[in-house]
Design a protein around this motif. Structure first.
Motif, PDB file in Angstrom:
ATOM      1  N   THR A   1     -47.941  -2.500 -62.551  1.00  0.00           N
ATOM      2  CA  THR A   1     -48.851  -1.933 -63.780  1.00  0.00           C
ATOM      3  C   THR A   1     -48.111  -1.885 -64.912  1.00  0.00           C
ATOM      4  O   THR A   1     -46.810  -2.298 -65.161  1.00  0.00           O
ATOM      5  CB  THR A   1     -49.064  -0.205 -63.433  1.00  0.00           C
ATOM      6  OG1 THR A   1     -47.916   0.329 -63.301  1.00  0.00           O
ATOM      7  CG2 THR A   1     -49.850  -0.312 -62.073  1.00  0.00           C
ATOM      8  N   ASP A   2     -48.607  -1.633 -66.174  1.00  0.00           N
ATOM      9  CA  ASP A   2     -48.064  -1.528 -67.351  1.00  0.00           C
ATOM     10  C   ASP A   2     -46.876  -0.546 -67.421  1.00  0.00           C
ATOM     11  O   ASP A   2     -45.825  -0.824 -67.853  1.00  0.00           O
ATOM     12  CB  ASP A   2     -49.082  -1.131 -68.360  1.00  0.00           C
ATOM     13  CG  ASP A   2     -50.063  -2.284 -68.798  1.00  0.00           C
ATOM     14  OD1 ASP A   2     -49.801  -3.181 -68.371  1.00  0.00           O
ATOM     15  OD2 ASP A   2     -50.896  -2.000 -69.529  1.00  0.00           O
ATOM     16  N   VAL A   3     -46.961   0.559 -66.771  1.00  0.00           N
ATOM     17  CA  VAL A   3     -45.875   1.410 -66.780  1.00  0.00           C
ATOM     18  C   VAL A   3     -44.606   0.930 -65.968  1.00  0.00           C
ATOM     19  O   VAL A   3     -43.546   1.272 -66.243  1.00  0.00           O
ATOM     20  CB  VAL A   3     -46.438   2.915 -66.058  1.00  0.00           C
ATOM     21  CG1 VAL A   3     -45.313   3.790 -65.889  1.00  0.00           C
ATOM     22  CG2 VAL A   3     -47.420   3.499 -66.902  1.00  0.00           C
ATOM     23  N   GLU A   4     -44.909   0.271 -64.705  1.00  0.00           N
ATOM     24  CA  GLU A   4     -43.680  -0.434 -64.046  1.00  0.00           C
ATOM     25  C   GLU A   4     -43.071  -1.376 -64.697  1.00  0.00           C
ATOM     26  O   GLU A   4     -41.881  -1.565 -64.819  1.00  0.00           O
ATOM     27  CB  GLU A   4     -44.268  -0.857 -62.613  1.00  0.00           C
ATOM     28  CG  GLU A   4     -45.070   0.411 -61.860  1.00  0.00           C
ATOM     29  CD  GLU A   4     -45.561  -0.242 -60.581  1.00  0.00           C
ATOM     30  OE1 GLU A   4     -45.488   0.516 -59.524  1.00  0.00           O
ATOM     31  OE2 GLU A   4     -46.148  -1.364 -60.674  1.00  0.00           O
ATOM     32  N   GLN A   5     -43.691  -2.343 -65.482  1.00  0.00           N
ATOM     33  CA  GLN A   5     -43.140  -3.474 -66.121  1.00  0.00           C
ATOM     34  C   GLN A   5     -42.906  -3.400 -67.543  1.00  0.00           C
ATOM     35  O   GLN A   5     -42.051  -4.277 -67.937  1.00  0.00           O
ATOM     36  CB  GLN A   5     -44.042  -4.804 -65.928  1.00  0.00           C
ATOM     37  CG  GLN A   5     -45.434  -4.880 -66.780  1.00  0.00           C
ATOM     38  CD  GLN A   5     -46.038  -6.181 -66.281  1.00  0.00           C
ATOM     39  OE1 GLN A   5     -45.450  -6.988 -65.469  1.00  0.00           O
ATOM     40  NE2 GLN A   5     -46.968  -6.214 -67.206  1.00  0.00           N
ATOM     41  N   SER A   6     -43.340  -2.424 -68.358  1.00  0.00           N
ATOM     42  CA  SER A   6     -42.986  -2.304 -69.736  1.00  0.00           C
ATOM     43  C   SER A   6     -41.451  -1.939 -69.924  1.00  0.00           C
ATOM     44  O   SER A   6     -41.041  -1.175 -69.106  1.00  0.00           O
ATOM     45  CB  SER A   6     -44.013  -1.301 -70.339  1.00  0.00           C
ATOM     46  OG  SER A   6     -43.707  -0.103 -70.005  1.00  0.00           O
TER      47      SER A   6
ATOM     48  N   GLU B   1     -42.585  -0.911 -76.361  1.00  0.00           N
ATOM     49  CA  GLU B   1     -43.837  -0.722 -75.595  1.00  0.00           C
ATOM     50  C   GLU B   1     -43.727   0.289 -74.492  1.00  0.00           C
ATOM     51  O   GLU B   1     -44.693   1.235 -74.314  1.00  0.00           O
ATOM     52  CB  GLU B   1     -44.086  -2.224 -74.929  1.00  0.00           C
ATOM     53  CG  GLU B   1     -45.367  -2.200 -74.107  1.00  0.00           C
ATOM     54  CD  GLU B   1     -45.866  -3.301 -73.698  1.00  0.00           C
ATOM     55  OE1 GLU B   1     -46.931  -3.566 -73.012  1.00  0.00           O
ATOM     56  OE2 GLU B   1     -44.973  -4.150 -73.364  1.00  0.00           O
ATOM     57  N   ARG B   2     -42.841   0.340 -73.886  1.00  0.00           N
ATOM     58  CA  ARG B   2     -42.518   1.533 -72.707  1.00  0.00           C
ATOM     59  C   ARG B   2     -42.247   2.849 -73.401  1.00  0.00           C
ATOM     60  O   ARG B   2     -43.089   3.882 -72.954  1.00  0.00           O
ATOM     61  CB  ARG B   2     -41.268   1.189 -71.966  1.00  0.00           C
ATOM     62  CG  ARG B   2     -41.155   2.326 -70.998  1.00  0.00           C
ATOM     63  CD  ARG B   2     -40.184   1.762 -69.862  1.00  0.00           C
ATOM     64  NE  ARG B   2     -40.063   2.754 -68.752  1.00  0.00           N
ATOM     65  CZ  ARG B   2     -41.002   2.660 -67.703  1.00  0.00           C
ATOM     66  NH1 ARG B   2     -41.894   2.001 -67.750  1.00  0.00           N
ATOM     67  NH2 ARG B   2     -40.697   3.639 -66.956  1.00  0.00           N
TER      68      ARG B   2
ATOM     69  N   ILE C   1     -46.090   3.632 -74.320  1.00  0.00           N
ATOM     70  CA  ILE C   1     -46.806   4.007 -73.263  1.00  0.00           C
ATOM     71  C   ILE C   1     -46.329   5.505 -72.632  1.00  0.00           C
ATOM     72  O   ILE C   1     -47.280   6.191 -72.501  1.00  0.00           O
ATOM     73  CB  ILE C   1     -46.849   3.134 -72.153  1.00  0.00           C
ATOM     74  CG1 ILE C   1     -47.364   1.847 -72.637  1.00  0.00           C
ATOM     75  CG2 ILE C   1     -47.204   3.411 -70.598  1.00  0.00           C
ATOM     76  CD1 ILE C   1     -47.034   0.396 -71.420  1.00  0.00           C
TER      77      ILE C   1
END
Length: 183
Positions: free
Chosen positions: A63-68, A72-73, A76
């Motif tokens: 997901t975006d949370v796992e890979q950002s 960007e992180r 998020i």
């Protein structure tokens, strides 16, 4: 010959069925295979190393949370806790900025661009104004509104090169040719 061409045209248009059909179970993510990893909140971020995501378990799509990572992180994580990290509110367009009371534009970087739409808002097309740490004040050529960059970044910026190196000089503007007594 005509029959061969039409047969080829029909074959191209026909939907080709896959050789092996996938079942619905193989395309779904198994929730019991996801390890229980706690994602840090924005208040727990202390160093740059905290801005790397844990990644996804093998065989799953992250997901975006796992890979950002990085900014960007940070953004998020801030949105997950209703914190506007980059202060994306629109600028004050209810008044005309003056030299004594300019419209403040916050920036954590060396330069910042602001779009002026006039006073009252949307009275002219967007005119983009660029402000830097060396020249923080800009005036809109259309409506005369004054904007000032307020630097909120770190004071000891190791990337900042005051001489810009490489022989680069600030380009001249009409303000460079105005006699000092007119200021």
């Amino acid at each position: 010959m005509l029959l061969q061409r039409s047969a080829l045209a029909i074959a191209r248009r026909a939907a080709v069925a896959p050789a092996v059909r996938r079942s619905l179970a193989t395309s779904a993510v198994r929730r019991d295979a996801v390890p229980d990893t706690k994602i840090k909140g924005i208040k727990e971020v202390k160093t740059v190393d905290d801005l790397f995501g844990p990644g996804a378990p093998a065989g799953t799509v992250p997901t975006d949370v796992e890979q950002s990572t990085g900014l960007e992180r940070l953004e998020i994580l801030g949105k997950m806790e209703s914190v506007d990290v980059f202060d994306m509110r629109p600028l004050d367009a209810s008044r005309l900025g003056t030299l004594s009371n300019p419209i403040l534009v916050r920036s954590a970087g060396e330069e910042q661009f602001a779009g002026c739409t006039g006073v009252p808002a949307d009275s002219h097309n967007v005119i983009w104004l660029g402000m830097t740490r060396e020249r923080p004040v800009e005036r809109c050529p259309e409506c005369g509104s004054v904007y000032k960059m307020e630097y909120v970044g770190p004071q000891e910026d190791h990337h900042h090169d005051h001489g810009h190196g490489h022989g680069w000089k600030e380009p001249k503007t009409m303000a460079d040719y105005v006699k000092p007594e007119y200021w």
